[in-house]
Design a protein around this motif. Structure first.
Motif, short mmCIF file in Angstrom:
data_model
loop_
_atom_site.label_atom_id
_atom_site.label_comp_id
_atom_site.label_asym_id
_atom_site.label_seq_id
_atom_site.Cartn_x
_atom_site.Cartn_y
_atom_site.Cartn_z
N ILE A 1 0.84 -1.20 0.00
CA ILE A 1 0.00 0.00 0.00
C ILE A 1 0.88 1.25 0.00
O ILE A 1 0.56 2.25 -0.64
CB ILE A 1 -0.99 0.01 1.19
CG1 ILE A 1 -1.89 1.25 1.17
CG2 ILE A 1 -0.27 -0.08 2.54
CD1 ILE A 1 -2.84 1.35 0.05
N LYS A 2 2.03 1.17 0.70
CA LYS A 2 2.92 2.34 0.78
C LYS A 2 3.42 2.71 -0.61
O LYS A 2 3.46 3.89 -0.98
CB LYS A 2 4.09 2.04 1.72
CG LYS A 2 3.68 1.91 3.16
CD LYS A 2 4.86 1.82 4.11
CE LYS A 2 5.68 0.57 3.93
NZ LYS A 2 6.76 0.43 4.94
N PHE B 1 0.45 4.09 -2.76
CA PHE B 1 0.12 5.46 -2.35
C PHE B 1 1.18 6.43 -2.86
O PHE B 1 0.87 7.48 -3.41
CB PHE B 1 0.02 5.52 -0.83
CG PHE B 1 -0.34 6.88 -0.30
CD1 PHE B 1 0.63 7.70 0.27
CD2 PHE B 1 -1.64 7.33 -0.37
CE1 PHE B 1 0.30 8.96 0.74
CE2 PHE B 1 -1.99 8.60 0.11
CZ PHE B 1 -1.01 9.42 0.67
N ASN C 1 5.36 4.73 6.28
CA ASN C 1 3.98 4.41 6.63
C ASN C 1 3.31 5.68 7.17
O ASN C 1 3.18 5.87 8.37
CB ASN C 1 3.96 3.29 7.68
CG ASN C 1 2.55 2.80 7.97
OD1 ASN C 1 1.62 3.04 7.19
ND2 ASN C 1 2.38 2.12 9.10
N ILE C 2 2.91 6.51 6.26
CA ILE C 2 2.44 7.86 6.58
C ILE C 2 1.19 7.84 7.46
O ILE C 2 0.38 6.90 7.39
CB ILE C 2 2.18 8.65 5.27
CG1 ILE C 2 1.87 10.13 5.54
CG2 ILE C 2 1.09 7.98 4.44
CD1 ILE C 2 1.84 10.98 4.29
N SER C 3 1.03 8.89 8.27
CA SER C 3 -0.12 8.95 9.18
C SER C 3 -1.25 9.80 8.58
O SER C 3 -1.04 10.56 7.65
CB SER C 3 0.32 9.59 10.50
OG SER C 3 0.53 10.98 10.29
#
Lengths: 68, 68
Positions: free
Chosen positions: A2-3, A6, A44-46
């Motif tokens: 997913i990273k 995205f 892994n962005i918040s």
């Protein structure tokens, strides 16, 4: 997985606007190397930073995640 | 602000499916108190956990963020 999906979406949205990573990171008051690591799928962005990016691109979160 | 909007959306999607926080957290192998804090808008959730939640609800990330 997913990273990187995205990050790839982010990169294409930014490049569509013809702005560099540095210009975009600066425009949303985000550290340039952190932003680069998000685009490269390394971070892994918040949620809060995801929203910062969407508003910097002038799109909704729904549009940002379209196709991701 | 975004944390509480995201939490509220999550809560409504879960409740539409008639499942408890505990059942849902268990189904996606997420700690129940952590999940509860996300629903309560207290936690700045990360992308990987956002994706876990979307797949647990059987919806796309785009649908998860619709209206957030």
């Amino acid at each position: 997985m997913i990273k990187s999906k995205f990050g790839a979406k982010l990169k294409s949205l930014r490049q569509q606007r013809g702005i560099s990573q540095e210009q975009f990171a600066l425009s949303i008051d985000m550290d340039r190397t952190y932003y680069a690591s998000v685009e490269n799928g390394k971070h892994n962005i918040s949620l809060i930073n995801i929203e910062k990016i969407a508003s910097g691109l002038n799109i909704s979160l729904k549009e940002l995640f379209d196709g991701v």
